[in-house]
Enzyme design. Structure first.
Site: not given
Ligand code: GLU
Length: 588
Positions: A2, A27, A72, A97, A461, A484
């Site tokens: 965050c 963030r 977050w 954290g 990507e 495959h």
């Protein structure tokens, strides 16, 4: 992961905290909140959703002290109650954290009578602060962090205390010095244009911040606090143009900035080329690590080093590398690649490799980060601020940096080919039209990206980009692997995008195209191979300029970035802020 921001001083903290949170929103953006102190008044506001949800509630707030958080979620769903700050008694705290021993701490606190309101790990910090508070917030913080295991950047305020108290361990925290005012934040961009000097807090540091003073302490092994000096540094975060310019989204603006990311990275490399050569001379083994897009750049970097300098390179995602007891010695060079330089797994991988004697090369778009501090040498990715959560121009900057590193390691220079490639990137940015293909992808049940060698790395990507912002399922595969297993997924509701830029391998990829068409799958091809013969039934061919095969990833990826962007927009998804994600992944 965050963003956190604190302000104390003569301006209205509500305005300062809100502006800081807006700059930190990349963030995390599932919920946001703030706490303000003004004398004996403590105001707490928290809401599920993006930072602007706070705005109507902030209008009436006038305060000299404030802390804010944009979340977050790691523990507990995004909701008003799980949003930070968490408040117990007269104390409010924000946390970035993961507190790894929160369950144990929570059980102990509940046994003592604490009542928890949220499902977060962070709320234990609020209860511990309240438990240890005896009129001294710094002491309470010292006792609290003594109980915590894991990563944290904490900021706390308390009714009647004219200060912010902060602490950090394995989560970044900086203090910004003003005149009669001070800031504290998880990230420099939050302080762009706000102060000229900052200090970077180190693991185990605590800080007591008033409008007039800053004192930093370290509580080694939970002993007495010792005052420490952290060198002031200039605040290099510029008040960048945070608007999207004439683009509706940051992602589009940043794709258009790809050519500049390539050129600027070349210019930045010129300044450190000699230092780089000295730092890595004598290397016998190279390991490259990163997460997500940075890992995909590493796959390309491997090919550069092996082809240009004939040195073996291993590539591993950082989250795997660090748990595999890797064989490392003084002859090893670890390239740690991270846009922000704060990616927790990559930072820890670098720390581990360093502790075993490896030299660390940080490849990062940040001029100041944990990775920068660990590294022996920083190879700059000069992409400029990247706001969109999905990486675009930082990826092309990383590829350019790795290309130049590999050439320098081999004792060569690029002879101007990077400038040439940047010009070709400009053509692709200007002339690419992915509209038809985006409609196909938006309607598909799954979109698969395929290629061989470097084209496979780009396919990975492209697939990540499409998944992360449009939520269309799919994957990236080596074209040869199709038969495959993956072929079983192909039917008329799938789209397969083949990247074919290597003349030598074009025929082989053509076989895979044929196999998909034979199963009714829709196919698109992105290519720069002149005279490429494709089977009948290919729905769309997107042509990019011819160029050296080692640089074609810079061009082909632009097409795939555009494709992801257009598909997301067609599906009415916000390409800048994809669900469940955040930009700077500072948790493990
Ligand atoms: N672990 C905390 C939570 O889930 C903080 C997450 C963050 O760093 O945003 O609330």
């Amino acid at each position: 992961m965050c963003g956190i921001i604190g302000y104390i001083g003569g301006r209205n903290a509500a305005v300062e905290v809100y502006e800081g949170l807006k700059r930190l929103e990349y963030r995390g953006y599932d919920s946001a909140g703030a706490a303000f102190c003004d004398g004996d008044k403590l105001t707490l506001i928290k809401k599920r959703g993006k930072v602007e949800k706070l705005l109507p509630h902030l209008k009436s707030v006038r305060a000299t002290i404030g802390i804010g958080h944009t979340r977050w979620a790691t523990h507990g769903v995004p909701s008003d109650v799980n949003a930070h700050p968490h408040s117990v008694g007269n104390i409010c705290v924000v946390h970035n954290g993961i507190i790894e021993n929160y369950a144990e701490l929570k059980a102990g606190l509940e046994a003592e009578g604490s009542v928890f309101l949220s499902r977060t790990d962070s709320e234990v910090a609020a209860h511990l602060l309240n438990k240890y508070y005896d009129g001294d917030l710094l002491y309470a913080m010292k006792m609290t962090v003594g109980k915590l295991r894991g990563s944290y950047a904490l900021m706390a305020v308390c009714k009647g205390e004219n200060k912010i108290v902060a602490a950090c361990n394995k989560s970044p925290l900086i203090i910004g010095y003003g005149f009669g005012e001070n800031y504290c934040a998880s990230d420099e961009p939050a302080l762009a244009g706000k102060c000229e000097t900052i200090v970077v807090m180190e693991d185990g540091d605590l800080a007591e911040i008033t409008a007039e003073s800053v004192a930093v302490y370290n509580a080694v092994y939970n002993c007495e606090l010792q005052s420490v000096i952290r060198e002031p540094e200039p605040n290099l975060a510029v008040s960048a143009d945070m608007s999207t310019g004439d683009c509706p989204h940051y992602m589009l603006k940043e794709i258009r900035e790809v050519p500049e990311s390539v050129l600027s990275t070349k210019r930045a490399f010129s300044g450190i080329a000699d230092k780089f050569k000295t730092a890595v001379s004598g290397a016998k083994r190279i390991i490259m690590t990163g997460c997500g897009t940075a890992y995909h750049a590493a796959l390309i970097g491997k090919r550069y080093f092996e082809s240009f300098a004939s040195i073996p390179v291993e590539v591993e995602t950082a989250g795997e590398f660090r748990y595999k007891d890797p064989l490392i010695n003084e002859d090893t060079v670890l390239f740690a690649i991270s846009q922000s330089g704060e990616t927790a797994d990559t930072v820890e991988a670098a720390r581990l490799a360093r502790s075993r004697g490896a030299k660390i090369v940080a490849v990062t778009n940040s001029h100041r980060s944990q990775l920068n501090r660990i590294a022996d040498i920083v190879v700059p990715v000069a992409a400029g601020p990247e706001i969109c959560v999905a990486a675009t121009k930082s990826y092309t900057g990383q590829i350019t940096a790795l290309y130049l590193c590999a050439l320098a390691f081999a004792g060569k220079d690029d002879g101007g080919i990077i400038e040439y490639a940047a010009g070709l990137c400009r053509d692709v940015v200007k002339n690419t039209n992915v509209d038809k293909l985006a409609h196909m992808c938006a309607r598909s049940r799954g979109t698969y990206f395929m290629g061989r060698d470097l084209d496979y790395a780009v396919a990975l990507e492209g697939s990540l980009k499409l998944k992360e912002i449009s939520y269309v399922p799919g994957d990236g595969y080596p074209a040869g692997e199709l038969k495959h297993g993956t072929l079983a997924l192909i039917d008329r509701r799938t789209v397969s995008v083949f990247v074919i830029t290597d003349k030598e391998l074009a025929g082989k990829s053509g076989n895979a195209v044929e196999q998909v068409i034979s199963r009714g799958g829709k196919v698109a091809v992105v290519t720069n191979v002149k005279g490429l013969e494709l089977p009948q039934g290919v729905s769309e061919v997107i042509t990019i300029p011819e160029c050296d095969k080692f640089l074609s990833p810079l061009l082909s990826v632009i097409v795939l970035q555009y494709l992801a962007y257009r598909t997301a927009v067609l599906l009415k998804k916000d390409p800048d802020k994809p669900r469940n994600l955040a930009k700077s992944v500072t948790v493990e």
